[in-house]
Design a protein around this motif. Sequence first.
Motif, PDB file in Angstrom:
ATOM      1  N   ALA A   7       0.850  -1.196   0.000  1.00 50.66           N
ATOM      2  CA  ALA A   7       0.000   0.000   0.000  1.00 50.66           C
ATOM      3  C   ALA A   7       0.882   1.241   0.000  1.00 50.66           C
ATOM      4  O   ALA A   7       1.755   1.390   0.856  1.00 50.66           O
ATOM      5  CB  ALA A   7      -0.906  -0.011   1.219  1.00 50.66           C
ATOM      6  N   ILE A   8       0.649   2.120  -0.959  1.00 51.00           N
ATOM      7  CA  ILE A   8       1.426   3.345  -1.110  1.00 51.00           C
ATOM      8  C   ILE A   8       0.498   4.534  -1.020  1.00 51.00           C
ATOM      9  O   ILE A   8      -0.553   4.579  -1.659  1.00 51.00           O
ATOM     10  CB  ILE A   8       2.181   3.367  -2.453  1.00 51.00           C
ATOM     11  CG1 ILE A   8       3.152   2.189  -2.528  1.00 51.00           C
ATOM     12  CG2 ILE A   8       2.919   4.690  -2.631  1.00 51.00           C
ATOM     13  CD1 ILE A   8       3.854   2.048  -3.860  1.00 51.00           C
ATOM     14  N   LEU A   9       0.903   5.515  -0.237  1.00 42.86           N
ATOM     15  CA  LEU A   9       0.162   6.768  -0.104  1.00 42.86           C
ATOM     16  C   LEU A   9       0.962   7.877  -0.776  1.00 42.86           C
ATOM     17  O   LEU A   9       2.144   8.053  -0.492  1.00 42.86           O
ATOM     18  CB  LEU A   9      -0.043   7.112   1.376  1.00 42.86           C
ATOM     19  CG  LEU A   9      -0.646   8.481   1.691  1.00 42.86           C
ATOM     20  CD1 LEU A   9      -2.032   8.632   1.062  1.00 42.86           C
ATOM     21  CD2 LEU A   9      -0.698   8.693   3.198  1.00 42.86           C
ATOM     22  N   ILE A  10       0.319   8.607  -1.670  1.00 40.66           N
ATOM     23  CA  ILE A  10       0.932   9.759  -2.335  1.00 40.66           C
ATOM     24  C   ILE A  10       0.314  11.009  -1.728  1.00 40.66           C
ATOM     25  O   ILE A  10      -0.912  11.166  -1.747  1.00 40.66           O
ATOM     26  CB  ILE A  10       0.686   9.732  -3.856  1.00 40.66           C
ATOM     27  CG1 ILE A  10       1.271   8.461  -4.483  1.00 40.66           C
ATOM     28  CG2 ILE A  10       1.253  10.984  -4.519  1.00 40.66           C
ATOM     29  CD1 ILE A  10       0.815   8.212  -5.905  1.00 40.66           C
ATOM     30  N   ILE A  11       1.163  11.898  -1.206  1.00 37.05           N
ATOM     31  CA  ILE A  11       0.682  13.152  -0.607  1.00 37.05           C
ATOM     32  C   ILE A  11       1.273  14.302  -1.404  1.00 37.05           C
ATOM     33  O   ILE A  11       2.489  14.525  -1.396  1.00 37.05           O
ATOM     34  CB  ILE A  11       1.094  13.260   0.874  1.00 37.05           C
ATOM     35  CG1 ILE A  11       0.580  12.052   1.656  1.00 37.05           C
ATOM     36  CG2 ILE A  11       0.582  14.569   1.469  1.00 37.05           C
ATOM     37  CD1 ILE A  11       1.123  11.967   3.063  1.00 37.05           C
ATOM     38  N   ASP A  12       0.414  15.020  -2.107  1.00 42.05           N
ATOM     39  CA  ASP A  12       0.858  16.126  -2.960  1.00 42.05           C
ATOM     40  C   ASP A  12      -0.335  17.033  -3.223  1.00 42.05           C
ATOM     41  O   ASP A  12      -1.401  16.553  -3.606  1.00 42.05           O
ATOM     42  CB  ASP A  12       1.398  15.577  -4.278  1.00 42.05           C
ATOM     43  CG  ASP A  12       2.193  16.588  -5.081  1.00 42.05           C
ATOM     44  OD1 ASP A  12       1.900  17.800  -4.982  1.00 42.05           O
ATOM     45  OD2 ASP A  12       3.097  16.173  -5.812  1.00 42.05           O
ATOM     46  N   ILE A  36      -4.274   8.476  -2.788  1.00 45.69           N
ATOM     47  CA  ILE A  36      -3.772   9.836  -2.994  1.00 45.69           C
ATOM     48  C   ILE A  36      -4.471  10.778  -2.035  1.00 45.69           C
ATOM     49  O   ILE A  36      -5.690  10.718  -1.868  1.00 45.69           O
ATOM     50  CB  ILE A  36      -4.003  10.306  -4.449  1.00 45.69           C
ATOM     51  CG1 ILE A  36      -3.218   9.423  -5.424  1.00 45.69           C
ATOM     52  CG2 ILE A  36      -3.607  11.766  -4.607  1.00 45.69           C
ATOM     53  CD1 ILE A  36      -3.481   9.741  -6.877  1.00 45.69           C
ATOM     54  N   ALA A  37      -3.682  11.663  -1.422  1.00 44.72           N
ATOM     55  CA  ALA A  37      -4.236  12.738  -0.593  1.00 44.72           C
ATOM     56  C   ALA A  37      -3.736  14.056  -1.161  1.00 44.72           C
ATOM     57  O   ALA A  37      -2.545  14.361  -1.086  1.00 44.72           O
ATOM     58  CB  ALA A  37      -3.796  12.574   0.860  1.00 44.72           C
ATOM     59  N   ALA A  44      -6.603  13.241   6.198  1.00 45.19           N
ATOM     60  CA  ALA A  44      -7.217  12.813   7.459  1.00 45.19           C
ATOM     61  C   ALA A  44      -8.035  11.543   7.256  1.00 45.19           C
ATOM     62  O   ALA A  44      -8.000  10.630   8.082  1.00 45.19           O
ATOM     63  CB  ALA A  44      -8.087  13.927   8.027  1.00 45.19           C
ATOM     64  N   GLU A  45      -8.746  11.469   6.145  1.00 44.78           N
ATOM     65  CA  GLU A  45      -9.576  10.292   5.863  1.00 44.78           C
ATOM     66  C   GLU A  45      -8.727   9.041   5.671  1.00 44.78           C
ATOM     67  O   GLU A  45      -9.005   7.998   6.268  1.00 44.78           O
ATOM     68  CB  GLU A  45     -10.433  10.536   4.619  1.00 44.78           C
ATOM     69  CG  GLU A  45     -11.346   9.381   4.311  1.00 44.78           C
ATOM     70  CD  GLU A  45     -12.236   9.656   3.104  1.00 44.78           C
ATOM     71  OE1 GLU A  45     -12.531   8.689   2.394  1.00 44.78           O
ATOM     72  OE2 GLU A  45     -12.619  10.813   2.892  1.00 44.78           O
ATOM     73  N   VAL A  46      -7.683   9.132   4.850  1.00 42.93           N
ATOM     74  CA  VAL A  46      -6.875   7.928   4.611  1.00 42.93           C
ATOM     75  C   VAL A  46      -6.073   7.533   5.840  1.00 42.93           C
ATOM     76  O   VAL A  46      -5.876   6.348   6.095  1.00 42.93           O
ATOM     77  CB  VAL A  46      -5.956   8.041   3.372  1.00 42.93           C
ATOM     78  CG1 VAL A  46      -6.753   8.188   2.106  1.00 42.93           C
ATOM     79  CG2 VAL A  46      -4.930   9.121   3.515  1.00 42.93           C
ATOM     80  N   LEU A  47      -5.621   8.501   6.627  1.00 44.04           N
ATOM     81  CA  LEU A  47      -4.853   8.175   7.834  1.00 44.04           C
ATOM     82  C   LEU A  47      -5.711   7.474   8.876  1.00 44.04           C
ATOM     83  O   LEU A  47      -5.214   6.653   9.644  1.00 44.04           O
ATOM     84  CB  LEU A  47      -4.221   9.427   8.437  1.00 44.04           C
ATOM     85  CG  LEU A  47      -3.079  10.057   7.651  1.00 44.04           C
ATOM     86  CD1 LEU A  47      -2.544  11.280   8.379  1.00 44.04           C
ATOM     87  CD2 LEU A  47      -1.970   9.057   7.374  1.00 44.04           C
ATOM     88  N   PHE A  52      -0.241   1.984   5.514  1.00 45.32           N
ATOM     89  CA  PHE A  52       0.566   2.066   4.302  1.00 45.32           C
ATOM     90  C   PHE A  52       1.968   1.531   4.549  1.00 45.32           C
ATOM     91  O   PHE A  52       2.515   1.670   5.636  1.00 45.32           O
ATOM     92  CB  PHE A  52       0.642   3.522   3.816  1.00 45.32           C
ATOM     93  CG  PHE A  52      -0.694   4.076   3.429  1.00 45.32           C
ATOM     94  CD1 PHE A  52      -1.219   3.832   2.177  1.00 45.32           C
ATOM     95  CD2 PHE A  52      -1.446   4.802   4.340  1.00 45.32           C
ATOM     96  CE1 PHE A  52      -2.475   4.313   1.826  1.00 45.32           C
ATOM     97  CE2 PHE A  52      -2.698   5.285   4.000  1.00 45.32           C
ATOM     98  CZ  PHE A  52      -3.211   5.044   2.740  1.00 45.32           C
ATOM     99  N   ASP A  53       2.532   0.938   3.505  1.00 46.45           N
ATOM    100  CA  ASP A  53       3.914   0.480   3.556  1.00 46.45           C
ATOM    101  C   ASP A  53       4.863   1.634   3.242  1.00 46.45           C
ATOM    102  O   ASP A  53       5.953   1.717   3.803  1.00 46.45           O
ATOM    103  CB  ASP A  53       4.130  -0.657   2.544  1.00 46.45           C
ATOM    104  CG  ASP A  53       3.238  -1.843   2.857  1.00 46.45           C
ATOM    105  OD1 ASP A  53       3.395  -2.421   3.947  1.00 46.45           O
ATOM    106  OD2 ASP A  53       2.374  -2.179   2.021  1.00 46.45           O
TER     107      ASP A  53
END
Length: 106
Positions: A7-12, A36-37, A44-47, A52-53
């Motif tokens: 699981a990958i989270l992209i924050i931009d 993606i956030a 806040a929703e995804v956290l 996430f890895d």
Amino acid sequence: MMSSAPAILIIDSNVSDSKLCQLVLARTFKDVAISIANDAPALAEVLSSQRFDVAIVSPKIAWDDRSRLPLILKQSLPGTALILSGHESDIVKKTMNSGFAFGGYA
């Protein structure tokens, strides 16, 4: 062998940049779950709902005016690899801030 897709989270805050990152990751890794956030409510929703890895973070986040994001991520995502990804000059500026301790830079 992994039992589930990483699981990958992209924050931009730049939607185009995050979509490009998502496209590259999806083409590079066959089985990957990407979230993606692009703003604070999405983050806040995804956290609150996912683990996430890896978190890939842009050095320029329009809605993080006090650079509190690294601390928030470290507290919310313990054990997640944090990677600062962006233009070299932006990364250098961010890493001069002692609060920005990331596991990798791209």
